[in-house]
Motif scaffolding. Structure first.
Motif, PDB file in Angstrom:
ATOM      1  N   LEU A  21       0.833  -1.157   0.035  1.00 23.19           N
ATOM      2  CA  LEU A  21      -0.101  -0.062  -0.043  1.00 23.19           C
ATOM      3  C   LEU A  21       0.897   1.195  -0.108  1.00 23.19           C
ATOM      4  CD1 LEU A  21      -2.776  -0.988   2.450  1.00 23.19           C
ATOM      5  CD2 LEU A  21      -2.852  -1.061  -0.020  1.00 23.19           C
ATOM      6  N   LYS A  24       2.155   1.724  -3.291  1.00 25.26           N
ATOM      7  CA  LYS A  24       1.244   2.208  -4.442  1.00 25.26           C
ATOM      8  C   LYS A  24       0.809   3.761  -4.066  1.00 25.26           C
ATOM      9  CE  LYS A  24      -2.658   1.986  -6.793  1.00 25.26           C
ATOM     10  NZ  LYS A  24      -2.601   1.872  -8.579  1.00 25.26           N
ATOM     11  N   ALA A  25       0.979   4.252  -2.835  1.00 31.37           N
ATOM     12  CA  ALA A  25       0.419   5.534  -2.435  1.00 31.37           C
ATOM     13  C   ALA A  25       1.859   6.384  -3.133  1.00 31.37           C
ATOM     14  CB  ALA A  25       0.691   5.590  -1.104  1.00 31.37           C
ATOM     15  N   SER A  28       1.235   6.446  -6.923  1.00 35.81           N
ATOM     16  CA  SER A  28       0.122   7.027  -7.343  1.00 35.81           C
ATOM     17  C   SER A  28       0.062   8.583  -7.272  1.00 35.81           C
ATOM     18  CB  SER A  28      -1.143   6.502  -6.565  1.00 35.81           C
ATOM     19  OG  SER A  28      -1.257   5.256  -6.889  1.00 35.81           O
ATOM     20  N   ASP A  29       1.065   9.004  -6.885  1.00 33.58           N
ATOM     21  CA  ASP A  29       1.051  10.683  -6.378  1.00 33.58           C
ATOM     22  C   ASP A  29       1.071  11.414  -7.910  1.00 33.58           C
ATOM     23  OD1 ASP A  29       1.492  13.130  -5.899  1.00 33.58           O
ATOM     24  OD2 ASP A  29       2.828  12.565  -4.093  1.00 33.58           O
ATOM     25  N   TRP A  47       6.271   7.749   1.707  1.00 33.57           N
ATOM     26  CA  TRP A  47       5.847   6.547   1.361  1.00 33.57           C
ATOM     27  C   TRP A  47       6.634   5.531   0.967  1.00 33.57           C
ATOM     28  CZ3 TRP A  47       1.540   5.696   4.003  1.00 33.57           C
ATOM     29  CH2 TRP A  47       0.438   6.350   3.905  1.00 33.57           C
ATOM     30  N   LEU A  92      -8.993   1.638  -0.149  1.00 35.93           N
ATOM     31  CA  LEU A  92      -7.924   2.856   0.039  1.00 35.93           C
ATOM     32  C   LEU A  92      -7.988   3.496  -1.441  1.00 35.93           C
ATOM     33  CD1 LEU A  92      -5.313   1.435   2.547  1.00 35.93           C
ATOM     34  CD2 LEU A  92      -7.239   2.767   2.890  1.00 35.93           C
ATOM     35  N   PHE A  93      -7.915   2.693  -2.580  1.00 36.12           N
ATOM     36  CA  PHE A  93      -7.412   3.335  -3.719  1.00 36.12           C
ATOM     37  C   PHE A  93      -8.635   3.277  -4.954  1.00 36.12           C
ATOM     38  CE2 PHE A  93      -3.350   2.067  -1.821  1.00 36.12           C
ATOM     39  CZ  PHE A  93      -2.767   3.569  -1.726  1.00 36.12           C
TER      40      PHE A  93
END
Length: 119
Positions: A21, A24-25, A28-29, A47, A92-93
């Motif tokens: 996660l 991924k965070a 994904s920014d 992250w 979360l996403f």
């Protein structure tokens, strides 16, 4: 499975899920840009470092877990990480869970339950 093995299995699950996660965070920014600038930006964000820390600790936990259970059982029990990551990604996403993925989640969960019951 004894109490220590169960605690290590649970820690592995949480660390692997947390690491995925966090990665991924970081990835994904939308402010990250492209190419080398993207990598420089991600390396400056917490992250990516949280994800790496999770993976380093998870490695130690995984080795400790495998020292307590047979490899064939340990690897199968570790498969539940896939389920946790997919479910967490959904919440979360907002990732889509197709009927085929839900079927896969259910099959993996049943398989892990069967293997877990046999230890």
């Amino acid at each position: 499975m004894n109490g220590l093995a169960f605690a290590l299995w649970l820690a592995n699950l949480l660390l692997d899920t947390g690491g995925q996660l966090a990665f991924k965070a970081a990835a994904s920014d939308e402010r990250a840009g492209d190419g080398l600038a993207r990598w420089k930006y991600m390396l400056g964000r917490p992250w990516i470092w949280a994800g790496m820390a999770c993976y380093v600790v998870e490695f130690v936990v995984w080795i400790a877990f495998l020292s307590l259970v047979p490899l064939s059982q340990g690897v199968l029990l570790g498969s539940i990480n896939i389920v946790a990551i997919m479910i967490a990604g959904r919440f979360l996403f907002r990732e889509r869970l197709s009927p085929m993925r839900v079927t896969g989640i259910l099959l993996v969960a049943v398989g892990v339950a069967i293997v877990g019951a046999g230890t």
